[in-house]
Design a protein around this motif. Structure first.
Motif, PDB file in Angstrom:
ATOM      1  N   UNK A 183       1.023  -1.070   0.041  1.00 42.87           N
ATOM      2  CA  UNK A 183      -0.105  -0.061  -0.045  1.00 42.87           C
ATOM      3  C   UNK A 183       0.702   1.211  -0.012  1.00 42.87           C
ATOM      4  N   UNK A 184       0.406   2.401  -0.502  1.00 45.22           N
ATOM      5  CA  UNK A 184       1.064   3.599  -0.865  1.00 45.22           C
ATOM      6  C   UNK A 184       1.052   4.378   0.749  1.00 45.22           C
ATOM      7  N   UNK A 185      -0.025   4.422   1.220  1.00 40.85           N
ATOM      8  CA  UNK A 185      -0.059   5.205   2.380  1.00 40.85           C
ATOM      9  C   UNK A 185      -0.707   4.296   3.518  1.00 40.85           C
ATOM     10  N   UNK A 186       0.311   4.648   4.582  1.00 41.91           N
ATOM     11  CA  UNK A 186      -0.200   3.709   5.842  1.00 41.91           C
ATOM     12  C   UNK A 186      -1.396   4.518   6.461  1.00 41.91           C
ATOM     13  N   UNK A 187      -1.356   5.720   6.671  1.00 42.45           N
ATOM     14  CA  UNK A 187      -2.547   6.295   7.175  1.00 42.45           C
ATOM     15  C   UNK A 187      -3.222   7.407   6.379  1.00 42.45           C
ATOM     16  N   UNK A 188      -4.571   7.613   6.334  1.00 41.09           N
ATOM     17  CA  UNK A 188      -5.286   8.543   5.386  1.00 41.09           C
ATOM     18  C   UNK A 188      -6.230   9.146   6.594  1.00 41.09           C
ATOM     19  N   UNK A 189      -6.452  10.558   6.481  1.00 42.30           N
ATOM     20  CA  UNK A 189      -7.383  11.407   7.232  1.00 42.30           C
ATOM     21  C   UNK A 189      -8.202  11.965   6.143  1.00 42.30           C
ATOM     22  N   UNK A 190      -9.682  11.802   6.643  1.00 40.43           N
ATOM     23  CA  UNK A 190     -10.642  12.462   5.378  1.00 40.43           C
ATOM     24  C   UNK A 190     -11.491  13.015   6.462  1.00 40.43           C
ATOM     25  N   UNK A 191     -12.026  14.389   5.632  1.00 41.21           N
ATOM     26  CA  UNK A 191     -13.139  14.858   6.372  1.00 41.21           C
ATOM     27  C   UNK A 191     -14.452  14.130   6.064  1.00 41.21           C
ATOM     28  N   UNK A 192     -15.207  14.038   7.275  1.00 43.64           N
ATOM     29  CA  UNK A 192     -16.424  13.271   6.871  1.00 43.64           C
ATOM     30  C   UNK A 192     -17.391  14.312   5.733  1.00 43.64           C
ATOM     31  N   UNK A 193     -17.798  13.250   5.004  1.00 40.69           N
ATOM     32  CA  UNK A 193     -18.502  13.654   3.773  1.00 40.69           C
ATOM     33  C   UNK A 193     -17.810  13.973   2.644  1.00 40.69           C
ATOM     34  N   UNK A 194     -16.404  13.828   2.627  1.00 35.97           N
ATOM     35  CA  UNK A 194     -15.670  13.739   1.661  1.00 35.97           C
ATOM     36  C   UNK A 194     -15.392  12.360   0.886  1.00 35.97           C
ATOM     37  N   UNK A 195     -14.839  12.206  -0.268  1.00 34.99           N
ATOM     38  CA  UNK A 195     -14.317  10.838  -0.696  1.00 34.99           C
ATOM     39  C   UNK A 195     -13.280  10.295  -0.470  1.00 34.99           C
ATOM     40  N   UNK A 196     -13.044   9.327   0.005  1.00 34.83           N
ATOM     41  CA  UNK A 196     -11.568   8.668   0.210  1.00 34.83           C
ATOM     42  C   UNK A 196     -11.084   8.075  -1.089  1.00 34.83           C
ATOM     43  N   UNK A 197     -10.013   7.796  -1.010  1.00 38.27           N
ATOM     44  CA  UNK A 197      -9.292   6.858  -1.964  1.00 38.27           C
ATOM     45  C   UNK A 197      -7.910   6.129  -1.386  1.00 38.27           C
ATOM     46  N   UNK A 198      -8.056   4.854  -1.326  1.00 32.84           N
ATOM     47  CA  UNK A 198      -7.039   4.117  -0.801  1.00 32.84           C
ATOM     48  C   UNK A 198      -6.458   3.344  -2.011  1.00 32.84           C
ATOM     49  N   UNK A 199      -5.255   3.245  -1.926  1.00 39.17           N
ATOM     50  CA  UNK A 199      -4.165   2.846  -3.022  1.00 39.17           C
ATOM     51  C   UNK A 199      -3.559   1.512  -2.655  1.00 39.17           C
ATOM     52  N   UNK A 200      -3.280   0.677  -3.446  1.00 43.78           N
ATOM     53  CA  UNK A 200      -2.801  -0.416  -3.399  1.00 43.78           C
ATOM     54  C   UNK A 200      -1.981  -1.016  -4.568  1.00 43.78           C
ATOM     55  N   UNK A 201      -0.662  -1.211  -4.584  1.00 35.34           N
ATOM     56  CA  UNK A 201       0.146  -1.786  -5.836  1.00 35.34           C
ATOM     57  C   UNK A 201       0.527  -3.276  -5.641  1.00 35.34           C
TER      58      UNK A 201
END
Lengths: 114, 113
Positions: free
Chosen positions: B6-24
């Motif tokens: 995975x590219x990012x170990x931690x992702x913080x997102x505001x409620x209501x926004x879209x999240x994108x989690x990546x994987x190689x």
């Protein structure tokens, strides 16, 4: 309500002791798996069973043993030969062991050393 | 050996926004991919899967994209909610008689209220 039940949720092992983790599924799945989860690592396969009365070693089978006498049950024994048993153990099952069948997991057993 | 990462170990997102989690992934022979969600103290929960003959698949509020050219997988979560906070990890399944599945380490998604 179908699913996978792991017990106990927490387990403590003394030095030199064998302990057995229970995994039961009522999904009528042929394949079952045991994984070990450690912080900062992906799930690692301990043993898997494609069908009742058959099982195969996974990537880290040393110090563990399993049996598959019934379709719904796949208990894992952590033997005293496993020198670093502290981990979160996850049992999973899938309809078959073939590609395209997602594995479904129980809620795990956390094993610690006394 | 080849593995899923995975590219990012931690992702913080505001409620209501879209999240994108990546994987190689590195194994070009992989032909089935799964995304799981794992909440603290629980087992992984299946979210969505995709076969290698597809490049997009949608579920309820989630979309998985597969780019085989660059061996990249992503999970998009629309309108992220506090209940989406968890660790997400991808898994790849190499074809063959036995379903050999390799799991990534995971990305922790934190939803900010």
């Amino acid at each position: 309500d179908g699913g996978i039940t792991q017990s106990p949720k927490y387990l403590f092992r003394k030095e030199g002791q064998n302990v057995t983790l229970s995994c039961e599924q009522n999904l009528n799945h042929d394949a079952m798996y045991w994984y070990r989860q450690d912080p900062g690592q992906g799930l690692r396969l301990i043993y898997y069973s494609q069908i009742v009365n058959d099982f195969q070693k996974g990537d880290i089978a040393e110090g563990y043993s399993v049996s598959r006498e019934k379709k719904e049950s796949f208990p894992l024994t952590v033997t005293s030969a496993q020198k670093n048993p502290t981990a979160f153990y996850l049992c999973a099952s899938s309809i078959t062991a073939g590609v395209g069948q997602p594995q479904h997991f129980g809620d795990g057993t956390r094993l610690s050393i006394l | 050996g080849e593995s899923v990462g995975l590219h990012l170990p931690t992702l913080s997102v505001q409620e209501g926004d879209n999240s994108i989690i990546n994987c190689a992934y590195s194994n070009s022979a992989s032909d089935y991919f799964i995304w799981y969600k794992q909440e603290s103290g629980k087992g992984p929960q299946f979210i969505i899967d995709i076969r290698s003959n597809m490049d997009k698949r949608q579920g309820q509020r989630v979309t998985v994209l597969l780019n085989k050219t660059v061996k990249h997988l992503s999970l998009q979560i629309a309108a992220t909610q506090p209940g989406d906070s968890a660790v997400y990890f991808c898994a790849e399944n190499i074809g063959g008689g036995y379903q050999k599945v390799t799991f990534g380490i995971g990305t922790k998604l934190q939803v900010i209220p």
